[in-house]
Design a protein around this motif. Structure first.
Motif, PDB file in Angstrom:
ATOM      1  N   GLY A  27     -12.925  54.180  82.337  1.00 60.29           N
ATOM      2  CA  GLY A  27     -12.620  53.094  81.403  1.00 60.29           C
ATOM      3  C   GLY A  27     -11.149  52.982  81.054  1.00 60.29           C
ATOM      4  O   GLY A  27     -10.792  52.982  79.869  1.00 60.29           O
ATOM      5  N   ILE A  28     -10.282  52.883  82.066  1.00 62.92           N
ATOM      6  CA  ILE A  28      -8.834  52.823  81.843  1.00 62.92           C
ATOM      7  C   ILE A  28      -8.327  51.400  82.038  1.00 62.92           C
ATOM      8  O   ILE A  28      -8.692  50.718  83.003  1.00 62.92           O
ATOM      9  N   ASN A  29      -7.465  50.943  81.106  1.00 64.00           N
ATOM     10  CA  ASN A  29      -6.823  49.627  81.197  1.00 64.00           C
ATOM     11  C   ASN A  29      -5.365  49.766  80.772  1.00 64.00           C
ATOM     12  O   ASN A  29      -5.080  50.367  79.737  1.00 64.00           O
ATOM     13  N   ASN A 227     -10.424  59.649  79.863  1.00 63.69           N
ATOM     14  CA  ASN A 227     -10.193  58.549  78.923  1.00 63.69           C
ATOM     15  C   ASN A 227      -8.726  58.479  78.509  1.00 63.69           C
ATOM     16  O   ASN A 227      -8.049  59.514  78.429  1.00 63.69           O
ATOM     17  N   MET A 228      -8.246  57.279  78.220  1.00 65.63           N
ATOM     18  CA  MET A 228      -6.934  57.112  77.609  1.00 65.63           C
ATOM     19  C   MET A 228      -7.144  57.149  76.102  1.00 65.63           C
ATOM     20  O   MET A 228      -7.864  56.321  75.541  1.00 65.63           O
ATOM     21  N   LEU A 301     -10.106  51.977  72.640  1.00 70.90           N
ATOM     22  CA  LEU A 301      -8.650  52.042  72.538  1.00 70.90           C
ATOM     23  C   LEU A 301      -8.178  50.767  71.856  1.00 70.90           C
ATOM     24  O   LEU A 301      -8.157  49.697  72.457  1.00 70.90           O
ATOM     25  N   LEU A 302      -7.808  50.868  70.572  1.00 70.45           N
ATOM     26  CA  LEU A 302      -7.465  49.701  69.772  1.00 70.45           C
ATOM     27  C   LEU A 302      -6.004  49.753  69.328  1.00 70.45           C
ATOM     28  O   LEU A 302      -5.444  50.840  69.115  1.00 70.45           O
ATOM     29  N   GLU A 303      -5.414  48.582  69.155  1.00 70.85           N
ATOM     30  CA  GLU A 303      -4.024  48.484  68.717  1.00 70.85           C
ATOM     31  C   GLU A 303      -3.972  48.634  67.201  1.00 70.85           C
ATOM     32  O   GLU A 303      -4.419  47.752  66.461  1.00 70.85           O
ATOM     33  N   ILE A 304      -3.401  49.746  66.719  1.00 71.96           N
ATOM     34  CA  ILE A 304      -3.354  49.988  65.274  1.00 71.96           C
ATOM     35  C   ILE A 304      -2.032  49.541  64.680  1.00 71.96           C
ATOM     36  O   ILE A 304      -1.913  49.371  63.471  1.00 71.96           O
ATOM     37  N   GLU A 305      -1.012  49.408  65.522  1.00 74.06           N
ATOM     38  CA  GLU A 305       0.247  48.770  65.155  1.00 74.06           C
ATOM     39  C   GLU A 305       0.824  48.190  66.439  1.00 74.06           C
ATOM     40  O   GLU A 305       0.301  48.438  67.523  1.00 74.06           O
ATOM     41  N   VAL A 310      -4.700  53.430  70.047  1.00 75.64           N
ATOM     42  CA  VAL A 310      -5.318  54.735  69.790  1.00 75.64           C
ATOM     43  C   VAL A 310      -6.835  54.596  69.896  1.00 75.64           C
ATOM     44  O   VAL A 310      -7.400  53.604  69.441  1.00 75.64           O
ATOM     45  N   ALA A 311      -7.490  55.613  70.492  1.00 73.26           N
ATOM     46  CA  ALA A 311      -8.953  55.638  70.573  1.00 73.26           C
ATOM     47  C   ALA A 311      -9.467  56.754  69.675  1.00 73.26           C
ATOM     48  O   ALA A 311      -9.572  57.913  70.095  1.00 73.26           O
ATOM     49  N   CYS A 312      -9.747  56.416  68.415  1.00 78.37           N
ATOM     50  CA  CYS A 312     -10.219  57.420  67.455  1.00 78.37           C
ATOM     51  C   CYS A 312     -10.931  56.722  66.310  1.00 78.37           C
ATOM     52  O   CYS A 312     -10.375  55.797  65.712  1.00 78.37           O
TER      53      CYS A 312
END
Length: 321
Positions: A27-29, A227-228, A301-305, A310-312
């Protein structure tokens, strides 16, 4: 500037084993801009090298899409792939086993040129080989020597010259300095950075050494068991890192001042098996912050800034954001 390489739709590479499917890349992008360097870091066995080989189609992807200069190369036929490969090369980790011990330095460097027939005669070929040796800092007197007669640094320069022989646009650098002495590492890294500026090359630089990747990369992706888990610009990662695994990696970087205070994070617990992995975050068994949610659901994996992914599940709680 444009995009050189783009990995879409959750790139995956699974291997069949007697016990099940080994999820080497899962699942890498990402995208790599032209003329930039994406560093890929993580522990041994996290899937870094496999990712590089899948992107170059040295290994066939299980799922996902790979685009090179806007063209889908995921399922192209062998003749088309051969044309694309002229622009996509690789520098391998071991500068000895990646070189044919039965042929000389000049023959190793000229091999890609012979395959693609980019020189019209032996005189032009000899001139091209000499130019490549000069470019990577190999003495011309070494043309007729064999790899076993040279040290690791010179062998790796041969590998770099071979990768440059067809004037590629994109190079996957698979831990190219990990087996070299520290002083030689610096020479090879500086050479690669000079070549990038001179030839407008795009790199994917694979390593487990965060000090090295900081020196050469524009962006860094942190991998854990396929995973990234975090991706952002290089400077940002060292200033503000959010994933617990990234924090542990950074805490392991040696300090020049041995008396400086250190907050070393020691990871405990069992490493999850990459064979038929259970649902949830693969880092959860080693994470001191893990909650039941982490063992049940895979984080995205979401954009937090801006430009920081980050994926957490607990990224806000851990970092007070």
């Amino acid at each position: 500037m444009g995009t050189m390489v783009e990995v879409r739709r959750d790139l995956k590479k699974y291997f069949k084993t007697p016990k099940g499917l080994l999820h080497a890349v899962d699942g890498i992008n990402f995208e790599i801009e032209k003329g930039k360097t994406l560093g890929i870091v993580g522990e041994s066995g996290c899937g870094k090298s496999t990712l590089g080989r899948v992107i170059l189609r040295l290994l066939e992807p299980t799922d996902g899409e790979i685009f090179f200069e806007g063209n889908d190369i995921t399922d192209i036929d062998s003749s088309t792939l051969k044309k694309v490969r002229k622009d996509m090369q690789m520098i391998f980790q071991d500068p000895f086993s990646s070189l044919n011990p039965r042929i000389t330095v000049s023959e190793i460097i000229s091999e890609p040129i012979h395959i693609y027939r980019t020189c019209k005669d032996s005189k032009e070929l000899g001139k091209k080989v000499t130019e490549l040796m000069d470019t990577v800092g190999l003495a011309r007197r070494l043309q007729n020597t064999y790899p076993h007669e040279l040290d690791g640094g010179r062998r790796q320069r041969i590998g770099i010259a071979r990768a440059l022989a067809l004037n590629p646009k994109f190079i996957v650098c698979d831990e190219p300095v990990s087996s070299l002495d520290v002083s030689i590492q610096a020479q090879i890294l500086n050479l690669m950075m000079d070549l990038q500026d001179e030839k407008k090359l795009t790199y994917m630089f694979i390593t487990h050494n965060l000090s090295v990747v900081k020196h050469i990369s524009d962006d860094i992706g942190v991998m854990y068991l396929g995973n990234m888990v975090e991706k952002c610009p290089s400077d940002m990662l060292f200033e503000r890192n959010y994933h617990p695994y990234t924090k542990a990696l950074l805490s392991a970087i040696p300090k020049v001042n041995i008396d400086a205070p250190r907050n070393r994070i020691l990871l405990k617990g069992e490493i999850s098996s990459p064979i038929n992995p259970k649902p949830g975050c693969r880092f959860a068994p080693r994470c001191i912050y893990a909650k039941p949610e982490c063992f049940n659901n895979q984080p995205e994996l979401l954009e937090i800034e801006q430009e920081h992914f980050v994926a957490c599940h607990l990224v806000g709680e851990i970092n007070n954001i």
